[in-house]
Design an enzyme around this catalytic site. Structure first.
Site, PDB file in Angstrom:
ATOM      1  N   THR A 190     -12.113   0.356 -17.240  1.00 53.97           N
ATOM      2  CA  THR A 190     -12.626   0.848 -18.209  1.00 53.97           C
ATOM      3  C   THR A 190     -12.467  -1.591 -18.711  1.00 53.97           C
ATOM      4  O   THR A 190     -11.686  -1.331 -18.059  1.00 53.97           O
ATOM      5  CB  THR A 190     -12.643   0.938 -19.338  1.00 53.97           C
ATOM      6  OG1 THR A 190     -11.402   1.081 -20.191  1.00 53.97           O
ATOM      7  CG2 THR A 190     -12.813   3.036 -19.756  1.00 53.97           C
TER       8      THR A 190
ATOM      9  N   GLY B 291       0.796  -1.522   0.244  1.00 53.66           N
ATOM     10  CA  GLY B 291      -0.174   0.430   0.127  1.00 53.66           C
ATOM     11  C   GLY B 291       0.733   0.964  -0.359  1.00 53.66           C
ATOM     12  O   GLY B 291       0.283   2.527   0.544  1.00 53.66           O
TER      13      GLY B 291
ATOM     14  N   ASN C 176      -6.509   3.754 -11.776  1.00 51.56           N
ATOM     15  CA  ASN C 176      -5.850   2.716 -11.250  1.00 51.56           C
ATOM     16  C   ASN C 176      -4.273   3.231 -11.429  1.00 51.56           C
ATOM     17  O   ASN C 176      -4.499   3.677 -12.790  1.00 51.56           O
ATOM     18  CB  ASN C 176      -5.927   1.469 -11.844  1.00 51.56           C
ATOM     19  CG  ASN C 176      -5.507   0.785 -11.742  1.00 51.56           C
ATOM     20  OD1 ASN C 176      -4.363  -0.122 -11.002  1.00 51.56           O
ATOM     21  ND2 ASN C 176      -4.915  -0.475 -12.842  1.00 51.56           N
TER      22      ASN C 176
ATOM     23  N   ASP D 162      -6.215  -2.447 -17.585  1.00 52.12           N
ATOM     24  CA  ASP D 162      -5.242  -1.434 -18.592  1.00 52.12           C
ATOM     25  C   ASP D 162      -5.169  -0.702 -19.598  1.00 52.12           C
ATOM     26  O   ASP D 162      -4.205  -0.490 -19.996  1.00 52.12           O
ATOM     27  CB  ASP D 162      -3.427  -1.698 -18.516  1.00 52.12           C
ATOM     28  CG  ASP D 162      -3.624  -2.755 -16.955  1.00 52.12           C
ATOM     29  OD1 ASP D 162      -2.888  -4.216 -16.840  1.00 52.12           O
ATOM     30  OD2 ASP D 162      -3.928  -2.271 -15.953  1.00 52.12           O
TER      31      ASP D 162
ATOM     32  N   HIS E 202      -0.870   2.312 -13.372  1.00 54.17           N
ATOM     33  CA  HIS E 202      -0.362   0.748 -13.642  1.00 54.17           C
ATOM     34  C   HIS E 202       1.432   1.277 -13.917  1.00 54.17           C
ATOM     35  O   HIS E 202       1.686   2.030 -14.477  1.00 54.17           O
ATOM     36  CB  HIS E 202      -1.224   0.466 -14.707  1.00 54.17           C
ATOM     37  CG  HIS E 202       0.084  -0.720 -15.894  1.00 54.17           C
ATOM     38  ND1 HIS E 202      -0.539  -1.908 -15.377  1.00 54.17           N
ATOM     39  CD2 HIS E 202       0.569  -0.767 -16.808  1.00 54.17           C
ATOM     40  CE1 HIS E 202       0.041  -2.826 -16.024  1.00 54.17           C
ATOM     41  NE2 HIS E 202       0.512  -1.479 -16.892  1.00 54.17           N
TER      42      HIS E 202
ATOM     43  N   SER F 108       1.514   5.000 -15.328  1.00 55.52           N
ATOM     44  CA  SER F 108       0.563   5.788 -15.639  1.00 55.52           C
ATOM     45  C   SER F 108      -0.683   5.459 -14.685  1.00 55.52           C
ATOM     46  O   SER F 108      -1.320   4.575 -14.371  1.00 55.52           O
ATOM     47  CB  SER F 108      -0.124   4.926 -17.135  1.00 55.52           C
ATOM     48  OG  SER F 108       1.145   4.845 -18.076  1.00 55.52           O
TER      49      SER F 108
HETATM   50  C1  GRF Z   1       3.568  -0.861  -7.866  1.00 56.97           C
HETATM   51  O1  GRF Z   1       4.168  -0.654  -8.787  1.00 56.97           O
HETATM   52  C2  GRF Z   1       2.136  -0.230  -8.560  1.00 56.97           C
HETATM   53  O2  GRF Z   1       1.947   0.068  -9.403  1.00 56.97           O
HETATM   54  C3  GRF Z   1       1.780  -1.571  -8.954  1.00 56.97           C
HETATM   55  O3  GRF Z   1       1.696  -2.578  -7.419  1.00 56.97           O
HETATM   56  C4  GRF Z   1       2.833  -1.913  -7.398  1.00 56.97           C
HETATM   57  C5  GRF Z   1       3.175  -1.847  -5.696  1.00 56.97           C
HETATM   58  O4  GRF Z   1       1.764  -0.932  -5.297  1.00 56.97           O
HETATM   59  N1  GRF Z   1      -0.081  -1.001  -9.270  1.00 56.97           N
HETATM   60  P1  GRF Z   1       1.821  -0.864  -3.511  1.00 56.97           P
HETATM   61  O5  GRF Z   1       3.412  -0.732  -2.966  1.00 56.97           O
HETATM   62  O6  GRF Z   1       1.292  -1.807  -2.669  1.00 56.97           O
HETATM   63  O7  GRF Z   1       0.849   1.185  -3.360  1.00 56.97           O
END
Ligand code: GRF
Length: 199
Positions: free
Chosen positions: A145, A16, A111, A149, A113, A140
Site C-alpha cells: 500500500t 533474486g 512484498n 512496508d 520484508h 513478513s
Molecule cells: C532479502 O532479505 C529480502 O527480505 C529483501 O531483500 C533480501 C534479498 O532478497 N527484500 P533476494 O535474495 O534478492 O530475494
C-alpha cells in the site's frame, strides 16, 4: 482442457533468491506461473537465474531516468503490463514506489520484508532487532500500500535471535524462512485466499 494459470510478475534488484523460490513453487497444480522477472539493476544476478529457468526478463534501469521517479514508473508499468500479470511480487526490489504505481496495481501487489512487521519498517532490520535485544526476528509478506512496508500482513515466519548473532548470521537464518513463507502466501493470494500464514 487447458488450464489457464494466473500470471505473476516478479520484481528484483539483486540476487533474486526469493524470486527463485517463488518461480520454483509455481509448477504442477499450482494455479499460477511466473510471466516476467524485471530488475531495475541491469546486472542483477537474478536475471540470469530467471533466464536459466526459461522466464522472460526485462530491465528498467532507474539510472536512465535521472531522478524522474514518475518517468521511471511509467516505463516500469509499460514493461510489466506487456505481460498482463495478475499479481506483482516484489522480491528484493529496492526502489520506493509512489502512490501512482501502487494504485495501478492496487490489491494485487505483494512484498516480502525481512522483519516481523510492524516492527522495523525500512532498512537494516536485523541490526535493529539485535540492538533492541529482541528474542526473535523473522520476515513478513504483506500487500503493498502507499505506506512503506505498511500494508496488510498476509504471513510471517519467526526465528530466534541468538546471543552471538550479527546482522549477517541473523539474515542467513531468516532468508530460508523467506523462501518458505513467500511461496506459501503467494499460492493462497493468487486464488484470493488471504488467510494468514504463520510459519
Ligand atoms: C532479502 O532479505 C529480502 O527480505 C529483501 O531483500 C533480501 C534479498 O532478497 N527484500 P533476494 O535474495 O534478492 O530475494
Amino acid at each position: 482442457m487447458s488450464v489457464t494459470h494466473k500470471k505473476v510478475a516478479i520484481l528484483i534488484s539483486g540476487g533474486g533468491s526469493n524470486m527463485v523460490s517463488l518461480a520454483k513453487s509455481m509448477v504442477g497444480d499450482h494455479p499460477a506461473r511466473p510471466c516476467l522477472v524485471l530488475s531495475n539493476v541491469p546486472g542483477a544476478g537474478g536475471l540470469n537465474k530467471a533466464a536459466d529457468m526459461g522466464i522472460a526478463t526485462a530491465v528498467v534501469d532507474h539510472k536512465d531516468f535521472k531522478g524522474d521517479r514518475e518517468a521511471f514508473e511509467e516505463a516500469l508499468i509499460s514493461s510489466i503490463d506487456t505481460y498482463a500479470p495478475d499479481v506483482i511480487a516484489l522480491a528484493g526490489f529496492m526502489r520506493i514506489l509512489t502512490p501512482r504505481f501502487i494504485t495501478h496495481y492496487a490489491g494485487r501487489m505483494l512484498n516480502i520484508h525481512p522483519s516481523l512487521l510492524p516492527k522495523y519498517k525500512g532498512l537494516h532490520t536485523h541490526q535493529r532487532a539485535i540492538e533492541a535485544k529482541d528474542a526473535e526476528a523473522g520476515c513478513s509478506v504483506h500487500e503493498v500500500t502507499a505506506e512503506l512496508d505498511g500494508g496488510p500482513i498476509l504471513g510471517q515466519a519467526r526465528v530466534p535471535i541468538l546471543p552471538d548473532d550479527t546482522a549477517d548470521t541473523l539474515a542467513a537464518r531468516v532468508l530460508p524462512r523467506e523462501h518458505a513463507l513467500y511461496p506459501a502466501v503467494l499460492r493462497r493470494f493468487v486464488v484470493g485466499d488471504i488467510t494468514r500464514v504463520d510459519l
